[in-house]
Scaffold this motif. Structure first.
Motif, PDB file in Angstrom:
ATOM      1  N   GLY A  12       0.803  -1.250   0.006  1.00 36.92           N
ATOM      2  CA  GLY A  12       0.057  -0.220   0.047  1.00 36.92           C
ATOM      3  C   GLY A  12       1.001   1.326  -0.013  1.00 36.92           C
ATOM      4  N   VAL A  13       1.820   1.221   1.004  1.00 35.19           N
ATOM      5  CA  VAL A  13       2.727   2.553   0.947  1.00 35.19           C
ATOM      6  C   VAL A  13       3.404   2.682  -0.397  1.00 35.19           C
ATOM      7  N   LEU A  14       4.058   1.581  -1.001  1.00 37.40           N
ATOM      8  CA  LEU A  14       4.430   1.740  -2.301  1.00 37.40           C
ATOM      9  C   LEU A  14       3.532   2.172  -3.578  1.00 37.40           C
ATOM     10  N   ARG A  15       2.479   1.786  -3.196  1.00 37.71           N
ATOM     11  CA  ARG A  15       1.749   2.302  -4.581  1.00 37.71           C
ATOM     12  C   ARG A  15       1.074   3.535  -4.371  1.00 37.71           C
ATOM     13  N   SER A  16       0.990   4.148  -2.940  1.00 40.09           N
ATOM     14  CA  SER A  16       0.606   5.407  -2.824  1.00 40.09           C
ATOM     15  C   SER A  16       1.696   6.580  -3.097  1.00 40.09           C
ATOM     16  N   THR A  17       2.805   5.958  -3.386  1.00 41.58           N
ATOM     17  CA  THR A  17       3.878   7.280  -3.557  1.00 41.58           C
ATOM     18  C   THR A  17       4.461   7.111  -5.129  1.00 41.58           C
ATOM     19  N   ILE A  18       4.741   8.399  -5.632  1.00 39.89           N
ATOM     20  CA  ILE A  18       5.399   8.210  -6.979  1.00 39.89           C
ATOM     21  C   ILE A  18       6.835   8.480  -6.639  1.00 39.89           C
ATOM     22  N   SER A  19       7.465   8.465  -5.467  1.00 40.22           N
ATOM     23  CA  SER A  19       8.786   8.508  -5.251  1.00 40.22           C
ATOM     24  C   SER A  19       9.265   7.107  -5.274  1.00 40.22           C
ATOM     25  N   HIS A  20      10.722   6.768  -5.158  1.00 36.53           N
ATOM     26  CA  HIS A  20      11.028   5.597  -5.340  1.00 36.53           C
ATOM     27  C   HIS A  20      11.709   5.442  -4.018  1.00 36.53           C
TER      28      HIS A  20
ATOM     29  N   ALA B  69       6.563   0.251  -7.314  1.00 40.13           N
ATOM     30  CA  ALA B  69       5.417  -0.533  -7.607  1.00 40.13           C
ATOM     31  C   ALA B  69       5.071  -0.664  -9.075  1.00 40.13           C
ATOM     32  N   ARG B  70       5.530   0.247  -9.799  1.00 41.04           N
ATOM     33  CA  ARG B  70       5.193   0.711 -11.262  1.00 41.04           C
ATOM     34  C   ARG B  70       5.275  -0.993 -11.810  1.00 41.04           C
ATOM     35  N   GLN B  71       4.250  -1.483 -12.662  1.00 43.22           N
ATOM     36  CA  GLN B  71       4.501  -2.691 -13.268  1.00 43.22           C
ATOM     37  C   GLN B  71       4.796  -2.497 -14.693  1.00 43.22           C
ATOM     38  N   ASP B  72       4.805  -1.536 -15.377  1.00 48.26           N
ATOM     39  CA  ASP B  72       5.301  -1.482 -16.621  1.00 48.26           C
ATOM     40  C   ASP B  72       6.620  -0.828 -16.791  1.00 48.26           C
ATOM     41  N   GLU B  73       7.575  -1.433 -17.813  1.00 45.48           N
ATOM     42  CA  GLU B  73       8.667  -1.044 -17.977  1.00 45.48           C
ATOM     43  C   GLU B  73       8.865   0.446 -18.150  1.00 45.48           C
ATOM     44  N   HIS B  74       9.743   1.041 -17.500  1.00 43.34           N
ATOM     45  CA  HIS B  74       9.996   2.657 -18.004  1.00 43.34           C
ATOM     46  C   HIS B  74      11.537   2.925 -17.301  1.00 43.34           C
ATOM     47  N   TYR B  75      11.819   3.964 -17.818  1.00 42.22           N
ATOM     48  CA  TYR B  75      13.078   4.512 -17.553  1.00 42.22           C
ATOM     49  C   TYR B  75      13.114   5.405 -16.373  1.00 42.22           C
ATOM     50  N   HIS B  76      14.293   5.685 -15.848  1.00 41.91           N
ATOM     51  CA  HIS B  76      14.470   6.442 -14.645  1.00 41.91           C
ATOM     52  C   HIS B  76      15.415   7.683 -14.940  1.00 41.91           C
ATOM     53  N   PHE B  77      15.283   8.670 -14.021  1.00 34.90           N
ATOM     54  CA  PHE B  77      16.324   9.663 -14.058  1.00 34.90           C
ATOM     55  C   PHE B  77      16.673  10.004 -12.515  1.00 34.90           C
ATOM     56  N   ARG B  78      17.927  10.010 -12.190  1.00 39.06           N
ATOM     57  CA  ARG B  78      18.183  10.154 -11.210  1.00 39.06           C
ATOM     58  C   ARG B  78      19.092  11.571 -10.744  1.00 39.06           C
ATOM     59  N   CYS B  79      18.663  12.386  -9.897  1.00 33.81           N
ATOM     60  CA  CYS B  79      19.353  13.728  -9.561  1.00 33.81           C
ATOM     61  C   CYS B  79      20.724  13.358  -8.847  1.00 33.81           C
ATOM     62  N   GLU B  80      21.764  14.071  -9.379  1.00 32.20           N
ATOM     63  CA  GLU B  80      22.767  13.735  -8.822  1.00 32.20           C
ATOM     64  C   GLU B  80      23.122  14.619  -7.311  1.00 32.20           C
ATOM     65  N   LYS B  81      22.230  15.654  -7.253  1.00 29.04           N
ATOM     66  CA  LYS B  81      22.358  16.441  -6.337  1.00 29.04           C
ATOM     67  C   LYS B  81      21.516  15.914  -5.085  1.00 29.04           C
ATOM     68  N   CYS B  82      20.139  15.652  -5.237  1.00 29.76           N
ATOM     69  CA  CYS B  82      19.392  14.960  -3.945  1.00 29.76           C
ATOM     70  C   CYS B  82      19.307  13.632  -4.177  1.00 29.76           C
ATOM     71  N   SER B  83      19.663  12.977  -5.135  1.00 31.42           N
ATOM     72  CA  SER B  83      19.797  11.440  -5.163  1.00 31.42           C
ATOM     73  C   SER B  83      18.186  11.045  -5.415  1.00 31.42           C
ATOM     74  N   GLN B  84      17.409  11.729  -5.550  1.00 34.07           N
ATOM     75  CA  GLN B  84      15.888  11.480  -5.805  1.00 34.07           C
ATOM     76  C   GLN B  84      16.031  10.820  -7.275  1.00 34.07           C
ATOM     77  N   VAL B  85      14.917   9.475  -7.376  1.00 38.36           N
ATOM     78  CA  VAL B  85      14.831   9.142  -8.636  1.00 38.36           C
ATOM     79  C   VAL B  85      13.618   9.273  -9.219  1.00 38.36           C
ATOM     80  N   PHE B  86      13.444   9.661 -10.534  1.00 39.75           N
ATOM     81  CA  PHE B  86      11.992  10.043 -10.993  1.00 39.75           C
ATOM     82  C   PHE B  86      11.912   9.144 -12.364  1.00 39.75           C
ATOM     83  N   VAL B 118      20.717  16.844 -13.153  1.00 39.11           N
ATOM     84  CA  VAL B 118      20.098  17.766 -11.988  1.00 39.11           C
ATOM     85  C   VAL B 118      18.770  17.953 -12.305  1.00 39.11           C
ATOM     86  N   CYS B 119      17.775  17.738 -11.265  1.00 42.85           N
ATOM     87  CA  CYS B 119      16.407  17.833 -11.439  1.00 42.85           C
ATOM     88  C   CYS B 119      16.259  19.329 -11.023  1.00 42.85           C
ATOM     89  N   ARG B 120      14.772  19.643 -11.676  1.00 44.01           N
ATOM     90  CA  ARG B 120      14.403  20.979 -11.678  1.00 44.01           C
ATOM     91  C   ARG B 120      14.491  21.613 -10.511  1.00 44.01           C
TER      92      ARG B 120
END
Lengths: 125, 125
Positions: A12-20, B69-86, B118-120
């Motif tokens: 549930g937690v994983l599905r409710s966030t778009i962050s990774h 939790a996303r089921q479909d294949e997709h690509y990612h972007f990783r910000c080198e400053k904040c380490s977040q993944v989009f 670098v993310c926005r």
DNA sequence: TTAGGTGCAAAACCTTTGCCATCCC
DNA sequence: GGGATGGCAAAGGTTTTGCACCTAA
């Protein structure tokens, strides 16, 4: 795979966030619902969910850092059986970075492309 | 960056192999030449060499495992400053896996593509 | 009933760091 | 000489595991 409230809460937690999120972040979220859940349980369930294909995992940390003295940009292939990493002789697509930059508004410095599968040696054995 | 025999030995080992060794493998190789070198020194030098751009590093383990939790294949972007993944909304190129399989003789099951930059949010701050 | 899951704590694992001696420039 | 680097060992942070108890099927 048995259904438990811990597993459902994690999913549930994983599905409710778009962050990774990281395992630790998930642990803290799930604790709001199940205060005495343990971090071990979070890891065990993430692994089960991953193995059953319900979630994807990025950068499994069990994979050690690997180093490479090659200077030029190139792609890699990682064997899922023996974990070895090989270079792939495929031209680097530089144009795609600009396209993603336009689309996202992010600064795209480079990309990393890694193929996954089974190397020749591991196919034989 | 000062030149030392430890640093030279590490670089020598890295340049003499086509594998993508782990820190521990490098440590064991270098010990044949400098038996009392310490693992800490190997890590320190790998970091120095990495920072100076002389070597590349794959899967820096400082990056925690992240789940999705996303089921479909997709690509990612990783910000080198904040380490977040989009997530990146770019169609997955399935044809490339077959091409690499032909070229290498490996079984290619899928690939992972990650953009870095670098993310926005981090551009503003 | 019972195989699989949980909580807890300890262990394992990789990587970094503090300290002091040593070496390079 | 003096700052950078090395060796050693201890600490740090993430992930896994052993064990006794529990619970879903």
């Amino acid at each position: 795979m048995r259904k438990t409230k811990q597993k459902e809460a994690i999913l549930g937690v994983l599905r409710s966030t778009i962050s990774h999120p990281t395992a630790d972040w998930i642990y803290n979220e799930v604790r709001k619902e199940i205060p005495n859940i343990s971090l071990g349980t979070v890891y065990r369930n993430l692994r089960l969910l991953y193995q059953s294909g319900e979630i994807a995992e990025l950068d499994m940390c069990g994979t050690l850092s690997r180093f490479d003295a090659r200077q030029d940009e190139h792609y890699h292939f990682r064997c899922e059986k023996c974990s070895q990493v090989f270079d792939v002789d495929e031209p680097v697509n530089k144009e795609i970075d600009g396209r993603i930059a336009l689309k996202t508004g992010f600064v795209v410095e480079y990309h990393r492309l890694e193929f996954r599968g089974v190397c020749r040696k591991c196919q034989d054995s």
